[in-house]
Design a protein around this motif. Structure first.
Motif, PDB file in Angstrom:
ATOM      1  N   ARG A 129      -2.684  55.502   5.008  1.00 21.76           N
ATOM      2  CA  ARG A 129      -2.642  54.899   3.677  1.00 21.76           C
ATOM      3  C   ARG A 129      -3.157  55.854   2.594  1.00 21.76           C
ATOM      4  O   ARG A 129      -2.970  55.578   1.409  1.00 21.76           O
ATOM      5  N   LYS A 134       0.118  59.854   3.678  1.00 24.35           N
ATOM      6  CA  LYS A 134       1.504  59.616   3.261  1.00 24.35           C
ATOM      7  C   LYS A 134       2.294  60.922   3.211  1.00 24.35           C
ATOM      8  O   LYS A 134       3.458  60.981   3.639  1.00 24.35           O
ATOM      9  N   ARG A 159       7.274  53.644   6.714  1.00 23.73           N
ATOM     10  CA  ARG A 159       6.879  52.814   5.585  1.00 23.73           C
ATOM     11  C   ARG A 159       7.956  51.767   5.245  1.00 23.73           C
ATOM     12  O   ARG A 159       8.452  51.684   4.137  1.00 23.73           O
ATOM     13  N   GLN A 160       8.328  51.014   6.284  1.00 23.32           N
ATOM     14  CA  GLN A 160       9.217  49.857   6.158  1.00 23.32           C
ATOM     15  C   GLN A 160      10.636  50.234   5.726  1.00 23.32           C
ATOM     16  O   GLN A 160      11.388  49.391   5.250  1.00 23.32           O
ATOM     17  N   SER A 174       9.477  42.677   5.917  1.00 27.53           N
ATOM     18  CA  SER A 174       8.096  42.851   6.345  1.00 27.53           C
ATOM     19  C   SER A 174       7.808  42.007   7.593  1.00 27.53           C
ATOM     20  O   SER A 174       8.258  40.858   7.708  1.00 27.53           O
ATOM     21  N   SER A 177       2.272  43.549   9.213  1.00 25.86           N
ATOM     22  CA  SER A 177       1.156  44.464   9.493  1.00 25.86           C
ATOM     23  C   SER A 177       1.620  45.902   9.272  1.00 25.86           C
ATOM     24  O   SER A 177       2.816  46.200   9.290  1.00 25.86           O
ATOM     25  N   ASP A 178       0.598  46.780   9.090  1.00 28.56           N
ATOM     26  CA  ASP A 178       0.961  48.193   8.887  1.00 28.56           C
ATOM     27  C   ASP A 178       1.687  48.763  10.103  1.00 28.56           C
ATOM     28  O   ASP A 178       2.631  49.560   9.952  1.00 28.56           O
ATOM     29  N   THR A 179       1.278  48.358  11.290  1.00 27.73           N
ATOM     30  CA  THR A 179       1.940  48.882  12.491  1.00 27.73           C
ATOM     31  C   THR A 179       3.354  48.326  12.608  1.00 27.73           C
ATOM     32  O   THR A 179       4.314  49.071  12.847  1.00 27.73           O
ATOM     33  N   ASP A 181       5.215  47.219  10.304  1.00 25.40           N
ATOM     34  CA  ASP A 181       6.053  47.694   9.195  1.00 25.40           C
ATOM     35  C   ASP A 181       6.124  49.232   9.124  1.00 25.40           C
ATOM     36  O   ASP A 181       6.668  49.784   8.161  1.00 25.40           O
ATOM     37  N   HIS A 182       5.566  49.915  10.134  1.00 26.24           N
ATOM     38  CA  HIS A 182       5.667  51.383  10.244  1.00 26.24           C
ATOM     39  C   HIS A 182       4.993  52.109   9.066  1.00 26.24           C
ATOM     40  O   HIS A 182       5.497  53.113   8.594  1.00 26.24           O
ATOM     41  N   TYR A 183       3.842  51.592   8.640  1.00 23.08           N
ATOM     42  CA  TYR A 183       3.067  52.293   7.617  1.00 23.08           C
ATOM     43  C   TYR A 183       2.052  53.263   8.237  1.00 23.08           C
ATOM     44  O   TYR A 183       1.533  54.123   7.534  1.00 23.08           O
ATOM     45  N   ASP A 184       1.784  53.092   9.517  1.00 18.16           N
ATOM     46  CA  ASP A 184       0.810  53.984  10.157  1.00 18.16           C
ATOM     47  C   ASP A 184       1.440  54.932  11.182  1.00 18.16           C
ATOM     48  O   ASP A 184       0.743  55.693  11.845  1.00 18.16           O
TER      49      ASP A 184
END
Length: 204
Positions: A129, A134, A159-160, A174, A177-179, A181-184
């Motif tokens: 994040r 990023k 990142r979604q 969405s 979650s970050d996982t 939704d591929h944010y992490d």
């Protein structure tokens, strides 16, 4: 003896003397012509020594050097058990290119085919994040898309957003979650290419 006889007698010695002079002159001239004509020989010239033959430096033919072996990719941070060759290649290449990546997930249970069949990996992004996180995720995504043909890439998710090798992309709904939704992590799915043989190598 009359006067005429005496005159002839006095003239005789003169004739004899003239005849002798003429004879002597004639012999001198004839003798000069008859003598051999001697030409003084030119001084002998030493011949120049022959030039030495050029030295031929013959070198023994050297066999061509064997080609250097192609560099291979070492095992990266991903657990490769159950992964197919294209997926392993992508995992090793990402590890070699981005040493700051410390975790890459592989085979796991999932309702979709990608992870259970060894067709996908999840490249976990530290501090995802943050601005640095990023930027790192963006770089991994760009690298994978640039090497899409090499990796047999089917799609990547970050990142979604789902990205395809043809340049198209689409936002995903969405999942909460970050996982999910591929944010992490950057999800990388390949065509597989079959399971590796014993001693399989992967080129850089």
């Amino acid at each position: 003896m009359g006067r005429h006889s005496a005159a002839r007698t006095r003239q005789w010695p003169r004739l004899v003397l003239v005849a002798g002079v003429v004879s002597a002159a004639t012999m001198f001239v004839v003798g000069a012509d008859a003598a051999p004509h001697v030409t003084e020989a030119a001084p002998a010239v030493e011949p120049a020594p022959p030039s030495p033959a050029p030295q031929m430096h013959l070198m023994a033919a050297q066999p061509p050097a064997p080609p250097a072996p192609a560099p291979t990719l070492p095992h990266g941070v991903a657990k490769e058990t159950g992964l197919q060759v294209n997926t392993i290649l992508a995992a090793r290449a990402v590890s070699a290119t981005f040493p700051e990546i410390l975790d890459i997930g592989g085979v796991r249970s999932d309702p979709l085919k990608w992870h259970p069949h060894g067709l996908a990996i999840d490249v976990m992004i530290p501090n995802a994040r943050s601005a640095e996180g990023k930027a790192l995720g963006d770089s991994v995504l760009a690298y994978v898309l640039d090497n899409a043909e090499r990796f047999g890439l089917v799609h990547a998710i970050w990142r979604q957003t789902l990205y395809k090798p043809d340049g198209s992309k689409r936002m995903m709904a969405s999942r909460g979650s970050d996982t999910a939704d591929h944010y992490d992590h950057v999800h990388i799915a390949t065509a597989g290419g079959g399971f590796p043989s014993e001693g399989q190598t992967y080129l850089r």
